[in-house]
Design a protein around this motif. Structure first.
Motif, PDB file in Angstrom:
ATOM      1  N   HIS A 138       0.824  -1.213   0.185  1.00 47.13           N
ATOM      2  CA  HIS A 138       0.062  -0.073  -0.072  1.00 47.13           C
ATOM      3  C   HIS A 138       0.896   1.408   0.028  1.00 47.13           C
ATOM      4  O   HIS A 138       2.100   1.201   0.499  1.00 47.13           O
TER       5      HIS A 138
ATOM      6  N   GLU B   5       3.603  -4.603   4.986  1.00 42.46           N
ATOM      7  CA  GLU B   5       3.904  -4.821   6.406  1.00 42.46           C
ATOM      8  C   GLU B   5       3.039  -5.752   6.954  1.00 42.46           C
ATOM      9  O   GLU B   5       2.101  -6.074   6.981  1.00 42.46           O
TER      10      GLU B   5
ATOM     11  N   HIS C 208       1.888   5.458   0.916  1.00 45.92           N
ATOM     12  CA  HIS C 208       1.628   6.530   1.947  1.00 45.92           C
ATOM     13  C   HIS C 208       2.392   7.801   1.255  1.00 45.92           C
ATOM     14  O   HIS C 208       3.317   7.556   0.561  1.00 45.92           O
TER      15      HIS C 208
ATOM     16  N   HIS D  89       4.613   0.342   0.287  1.00 48.05           N
ATOM     17  CA  HIS D  89       5.491  -0.714   1.359  1.00 48.05           C
ATOM     18  C   HIS D  89       4.271  -1.954   1.806  1.00 48.05           C
ATOM     19  O   HIS D  89       3.194  -1.684   1.722  1.00 48.05           O
TER      20      HIS D  89
HETATM   21 FE    FE Z   1       1.726   1.406   6.022  1.00 47.96          FE
END
Ligand code: FE
Length: 289
Positions: free
Chosen positions: A62, A108, A64, A106
């Motif tokens: 996703h 996670e 940012h 990124h």
């Molecule tokens: Fe994130």
């Protein structure tokens, strides 16, 4: 003790929320135009506390823009990969301070540690307008490289900011943040100066202690799990009783004092900048110069 230590303004009971691909977490606050915790936008506590529940879900790839995301793990790991080519595992006690600037993609993915529990925090820090489109940057610091000051029953792990003359490893952050993992044994006291005008919160996640003591008295007993929101002042003071220790994350920083427009994983200053972010994602220029 400083005579202008901070009182409690409010105590937040973190609410369960689902994010990413079904990640259960406790959210103390999230991004909003009111920007009540300026420069901080969000504080989440991962809540994988049922070891037998099967593999945890995570946050698949996703984007940012316009913020910094800060991950700190207590137990378990988060595997991280990003569009800058970074790929690593954030383990217990490690910190990852990621400046998204104009754009980063990124992933996670939390993983259970030996206990089966995943315990960690994600903090979002705002970037001032002048730095929202800066180069993305990544500061990963292993636990062994994060200084810990231990004295008279108080243990302070310094991620950012200064305590007792020791500086945390995360530097050059616009909000001049203080971010510390603090443990106080029973019948002990902790205090630290926090510049007047900075916003400050304490996330109490183990035990209990008395927060918001001014001039040696007053204050309120705060058990885990709660977030203390402080009024203004020049320091904070915490005390423990004879039966309990307390552990909390202390977070403070300089207010940026700019309007914000949050939209999912983006926080910009205007709606036009949010629209531009979507245009950049569609045209494939997101994250590029
Ligand atoms: Fe994130």
């Amino acid at each position: 003790m400083a005579n202008n230590s901070r009182k409690i303004k409010e105590i937040i009971d973190p609410q369960y929320a689902i994010e990413g691909a079904g990640v259960l977490l406790r959210r103390s606050f999230g991004p909003s135009r009111e920007n009540l915790f300026d420069p901080f936008l969000l504080f989440d506590h991962f809540a994988f506390d049922k070891p037998t529940e099967g593999p945890p879900t995570g946050f698949p790839n996703h984007p940012h823009r316009g913020i910094e995301t800060v991950t700190y793990m207590i137990e378990g790991n988060v595997r991280h990969r990003d569009s800058l080519g970074n790929s690593d595992v954030i383990g217990p006690g490690d910190i990852q301070w990621m400046t998204s600037g104009r754009g980063i993609m990124h992933e996670e993915m939390p993983k259970r540690g030996p206990s089966g529990i995943i315990d960690g925090f994600q903090l979002w820090v705002n970037l001032p307008a002048a730095q929202k489109m800066t180069d993305p940057r990544y500061q990963g610091v292993l636990s062994e490289n994060i200084p810990t000051v231990e004295d008279d029953g108080v243990k302070v792990k310094i991620i950012a900011g200064e305590y007792s003359g020791v500086q945390g490893p995360v530097t050059e952050i616009a909000a001049k943040p203080l971010y510390m993992d603090i443990s106080v044994s029973p019948e002990k006291e902790f205090s630290v100066p926090i510049p007047q005008g900075h916003n400050a919160v304490a996330y109490v996640f183990e035990g209990e202690g008395k927060f918001g003591i001014v001039d040696g008295d007053g204050g309120q007993n705060v058990p885990a799990i709660n977030m203390v929101i402080y009024e203004d002042g020049d320091s904070i003071f915490v005390q423990t009783g004879k039966d309990h220790s307390v552990r909390f994350m202390l977070i403070a920083g300089a207010q940026i004092k700019e309007d914000i427009v949050p939209y999912g994983p983006f926080v910009m200053n205007t709606e036009a900048e949010i629209r531009q972010t979507f245009l950049d994602l569609q045209s494939g220029t997101f994250g590029q110069l």
